[in-house]
Enzyme design. Structure first.
Site, PDB file in Angstrom:
ATOM      1  CG  ASP A  57      -1.830   1.205   1.309  1.00  0.00           C
ATOM      2  OD1 ASP A  57      -1.725   2.102   0.446  1.00  0.00           O
ATOM      3  OD2 ASP A  57      -2.646   1.267   2.241  1.00  0.00           O
ATOM      4  CB  SER A 135       0.288  11.643 -16.860  1.00  0.00           C
ATOM      5  OG  SER A 135      -0.754  11.818 -17.812  1.00  0.00           O
ATOM      6  CE1 TYR A 148      -3.238   9.568 -13.279  1.00  0.00           C
ATOM      7  CE2 TYR A 148      -3.104  11.132 -15.098  1.00  0.00           C
ATOM      8  CZ  TYR A 148      -2.795   9.903 -14.543  1.00  0.00           C
ATOM      9  OH  TYR A 148      -2.033   9.018 -15.252  1.00  0.00           O
ATOM     10  CB  ALA A 151      -0.973  13.692  -8.329  1.00  0.00           C
TER      11      ALA A 151
END
Length: 246
Positions: A57, A135, A148, A151
């Site tokens: 995790d 990304s 997203y 981050a």
């Protein structure tokens, strides 16, 4: 335990049970690396045969620290770290819950930080390398992806800072994928969250990337062939973010 120069190099890949993470693991294993696939999900006995699979995790410091200690105890070294764990939820900003915002930042950016922090000593000992995943959403505005995108932009900033802090012992770089043919993308297509024609239309190479194509860039950044590259974010998007022809 001290690293044995004659033993195989060891790499930990988070989010390693599928997609880009698994493709990277398969490539590195074929080149002689000892590959540890770390993931929140349980491994499939057939699909992941031959890998050392560990549950992890990335939002839990005890889980991350335990993984680092266990891998060093097992192999005596950590030479590479690939932070590929992640997920996404599509919501507009006015619809965002605090939990969604916090969870996305904690998995992507917080996860990368925890893994790097936990692996610092063994990576320095082996003069290793780190590859984080960003990304193209960090560089272009796409609706319903605010946490997203934030981050991933943070990961690129984190990568630059860590590269300076850890030089010259450890190199730290990031890969910035465009649209990749992964399970997550296929699920978004099936749910009608994205349209294939829209995805492909702005990519000059007119196709999605395959996970193996990203894996080859990760392998390069972990290898001695990239020995003078650190603090960089390498875009692998088929030309999408360069395209002004719209």
């Amino acid at each position: 335990m001290s690293a044995d120069a004659a033993s195989p190099k060891v790499v930990i890949i988070t989010g390693g049970l599928r997609g880009i993470g698994l493709a990277t693991g398969e490539l590195l294993r074929s080149e002689g690396w000892q590959v540890v696939l770390a993931d929140l999900d349980e491994a499939d006995a057939d699909l992941h045969r031959g890998f050392d699979c560990r549950q992890l995790d990335v939002t839990s410091t005890p889980s991350v620290d335990g993984l680092a200690a266990s891998v060093v105890e097992t192999y005596g070294r950590i030479d590479g770290l690939v932070n590929a764990a992640g997920f996404n939820r599509h919501q507009r900003v006015e619809e965002l819950e605090d939990e969604t915002w916090q969870r996305l930042l904690d998995v992507h950016l917080g996860g990368a930080m925890r893994l790097c922090r936990a692996m610092a000593a063994p990576l320095r000992q082996s003069a290793g390398a780190v590859v984080n995943f960003s990304s193209i959403n960090s560089r272009v505005g796409r609706p319903r992806r605010a946490p997203y995108a934030a981050a991933k932009a943070g990961i690129e900033a984190f990568t630059r800072t860590l590269a300076v802090e850890w030089a010259p012992e450890v190199r730290v770089n990031a890969v910035v994928p465009g649209i990749v043919n992964t399970r997550m993308v296929q699920q978004n297509i099936e749910r009608g969250l994205v349209q294939v024609d829209s995805l492909i239309g702005f990519i000059p190479l007119k196709r999605m990337a395959e996970p193996a194509e990203l894996a080859s860039v990760v392998e390069f950044l972990l290898s001695p062939r990239s020995s003078y590259i650190t603090g960089q974010s390498i875009v692998v998007d088929g030309g999408a973010t360069s395209n002004g022809d719209w």
